[in-house]
Scaffold this motif. Structure first.
Motif, PDB file in Angstrom:
ATOM      1  N   GLY A  63       8.639   0.895  -0.859  1.00  0.00           N
ATOM      2  CA  GLY A  63       7.812   1.174   0.186  1.00  0.00           C
ATOM      3  C   GLY A  63       6.389   1.416  -0.147  1.00  0.00           C
ATOM      4  O   GLY A  63       5.402   1.047   0.644  1.00  0.00           O
ATOM      5  N   ARG A  64       6.071   1.586  -1.204  1.00  0.00           N
ATOM      6  CA  ARG A  64       4.552   1.693  -1.791  1.00  0.00           C
ATOM      7  C   ARG A  64       3.881   0.256  -1.603  1.00  0.00           C
ATOM      8  O   ARG A  64       2.609   0.336  -1.100  1.00  0.00           O
ATOM      9  N   SER A  65       4.438  -0.853  -1.761  1.00  0.00           N
ATOM     10  CA  SER A  65       3.825  -1.980  -1.649  1.00  0.00           C
ATOM     11  C   SER A  65       3.592  -2.422  -0.254  1.00  0.00           C
ATOM     12  O   SER A  65       2.889  -3.249   0.198  1.00  0.00           O
ATOM     13  N   VAL A  66       4.446  -1.921   0.723  1.00  0.00           N
ATOM     14  CA  VAL A  66       3.983  -2.262   2.291  1.00  0.00           C
ATOM     15  C   VAL A  66       3.391  -1.277   2.936  1.00  0.00           C
ATOM     16  O   VAL A  66       2.278  -1.432   3.597  1.00  0.00           O
ATOM     17  N   VAL A  67       3.853   0.270   2.685  1.00  0.00           N
ATOM     18  CA  VAL A  67       3.250   1.104   3.505  1.00  0.00           C
ATOM     19  C   VAL A  67       1.588   1.431   2.938  1.00  0.00           C
ATOM     20  O   VAL A  67       0.720   1.570   3.665  1.00  0.00           O
ATOM     21  N   LEU A  68       1.474   1.653   1.654  1.00  0.00           N
ATOM     22  CA  LEU A  68      -0.072   2.012   1.144  1.00  0.00           C
ATOM     23  C   LEU A  68      -0.667   0.642   1.331  1.00  0.00           C
ATOM     24  O   LEU A  68      -1.930   0.684   1.477  1.00  0.00           O
TER      25      LEU A  68
END
Length: 269
Positions: A63-68
């Motif tokens: 999730g970090r690479s997409v959301v953030l």
């Protein structure tokens, strides 16, 4: 009641993917031994992916690479678009407005997918390159929205009165014109975040800035499609998380920008 329901539903939908993006890597633990591709059970609650990795762990890591990245790209786009739009709306110099807005119109004429392919070669690989790329593609449209939202207030008598009083440009632009356009910009922010998520996912599908086997929700959806009928969780779960963030953000914005009903005092008996 309707506003509270919108806020509640939006907060829940946003909290799940955002929480996984922030805390997921801390909960993922150490990688386990790989199993067969697209299998269910055998110690894997959500099965395995196309290379035999645990899907649950990939969801926690991806999730970090997409959301953030999408949030950072949206914030960076507005950081550039806000001054451009406000200067264009407030200036009385036609040449300055043309100088600011016409290059943005040229960028808008190029399809976003083609722009991603063209500009990707100029940015370094990695998350920072994707943030810069998505922000660059988003700036022209965001600047035009800012200019259109601020145009009416910028040409009103209140601005002329503030200028005659010797108020600074910053106070006029941010304190009056920017505040009058805040509701429109808040509504546009939800749409802009949705577009940023779409472009980040598109860049991941094309392998721009993200490895083809990276722990990324967009990459998971793309790479696990061949096993959708065999092991659907590897595609359905990351896709639902992206959809939840998009829908939740728009619900929060819609609920926040709705007009409140007028307060009526109760009649005296």
């Amino acid at each position: 009641m309707k506003r509270l329901a919108g806020h509640g539903a939006g907060a829940v939908l946003v909290a799940v993917p955002l929480g996984l993006a922030l805390a997921g890597p801390l909960l993922a633990g150490e990688p386990a031994a790989r199993s067969a591709s697209f299998t269910l059970g055998a110690g894997h609650p959500l099965g395995t992916d196309f290379v035999g990795r645990d899907v649950l762990r990939q969801v926690l890591l991806g999730g970090r690479s997409v959301v953030l990245v999408a949030l950072a790209a949206t914030a960076l786009a507005y950081l550039v678009a806000l001054p451009l739009g406000l200067i264009s709306a407030l200036t009385h110099r036609r040449w300055l407005e043309e100088l600011l807005m016409r290059p943005l119109d040229v960028v808008l004429a190029v399809p976003s997918l083609l722009m991603i392919l063209l500009v990707a070669t100029a940015f370094p690989p990695g998350a920072s390159g994707v943030v810069l790329l998505v922000a660059l593609v988003s700036v022209p449209d965001a600047a035009r929205i800012v200019r259109a939202a601020a145009a009416e207030a910028a040409s009103g008598p209140a601005v002329e009165a503030l200028r005659m009083q010797g108020e600074s440009w910053w106070r006029i632009a941010v304190g009056h014109v920017g505040r009058s356009a805040l509701r429109t910009l808040a509504a546009d922010a939800g749409t802009r975040l949705t577009g940023a998520l779409h472009m980040v996912a598109t860049a991941a599908f094309l392998g721009i800035g993200v490895a083809s086997d990276a722990s990324d929700w967009a990459v998971m959806v793309d790479r696990n499609r061949p096993g959708l009928l065999i092991q659907p969780w590897a595609v359905v779960v990351p896709a639902l998380l992206v959809v939840a963030l998009t829908v939740g953000a728009n619900l929060l914005v819609d609920a926040s920008t709705q007009n409140r009903p007028p307060h009526r005092k109760p009649r005296r008996p």
